[in-house]
Design a protein around this motif. Sequence first.
Motif, short mmCIF file in Angstrom:
data_model
loop_
_atom_site.label_atom_id
_atom_site.label_comp_id
_atom_site.label_asym_id
_atom_site.label_seq_id
_atom_site.Cartn_x
_atom_site.Cartn_y
_atom_site.Cartn_z
N ASN A 1 -44.73 10.17 4.36
CA ASN A 1 -44.88 10.28 3.02
C ASN A 1 -45.49 8.91 2.33
O ASN A 1 -46.24 7.95 3.28
CB ASN A 1 -43.45 10.06 2.46
CG ASN A 1 -42.72 9.09 2.96
OD1 ASN A 1 -43.08 7.88 2.65
ND2 ASN A 1 -41.25 9.13 3.41
N ASP B 1 -39.79 5.35 5.81
CA ASP B 1 -39.16 5.80 7.04
C ASP B 1 -37.77 6.31 7.00
O ASP B 1 -37.18 7.49 7.35
CB ASP B 1 -39.14 4.69 8.41
CG ASP B 1 -40.49 4.34 8.71
OD1 ASP B 1 -41.33 4.86 8.78
OD2 ASP B 1 -40.54 3.25 9.30
N GLU C 1 -38.10 9.61 4.91
CA GLU C 1 -38.30 10.68 5.98
C GLU C 1 -37.11 11.16 6.77
O GLU C 1 -36.88 12.29 7.10
CB GLU C 1 -39.47 10.22 6.79
CG GLU C 1 -40.59 11.21 7.49
CD GLU C 1 -41.14 11.98 6.40
OE1 GLU C 1 -41.55 13.11 6.86
OE2 GLU C 1 -41.47 11.71 5.25
N LYS D 1 -34.61 13.25 5.02
CA LYS D 1 -35.15 14.44 4.54
C LYS D 1 -35.31 15.39 5.87
O LYS D 1 -34.57 16.51 5.84
CB LYS D 1 -36.55 14.47 4.42
CG LYS D 1 -37.06 16.06 3.59
CD LYS D 1 -38.55 15.60 3.34
CE LYS D 1 -39.70 15.30 4.53
NZ LYS D 1 -41.05 15.25 4.16
N ASP D 2 -35.18 14.65 7.13
CA ASP D 2 -35.21 15.33 8.47
C ASP D 2 -33.61 15.79 8.86
O ASP D 2 -33.41 16.84 9.11
CB ASP D 2 -35.78 14.56 9.41
CG ASP D 2 -37.41 14.42 9.27
OD1 ASP D 2 -37.96 15.50 8.62
OD2 ASP D 2 -37.76 13.66 10.11
#
Length: 63
Positions: free
Chosen positions: A2, A49, A52, A55-56
């Motif tokens: 991102n 990080d 991300e 989001k994962d």
Amino acid sequence: MNKDQVKGVVEQVKGKVNEAVGKATDNPGKELKGDLQQGAGKIRKAYGDAKEEAKDDAKRNNP
């Protein structure tokens, strides 16, 4: 990846350049600026990080 991760890495690179220029020109102010930029870049990348990762995790938990 991102935008916060990218901007964090870019800031770290700029900091390394400023630190190197400060050392080469014997300019402690420029060297300090480089150190601070690197620190700020690491923080921004870590934030990216974490975003991300969240989001994962959301994708894994909501198939």
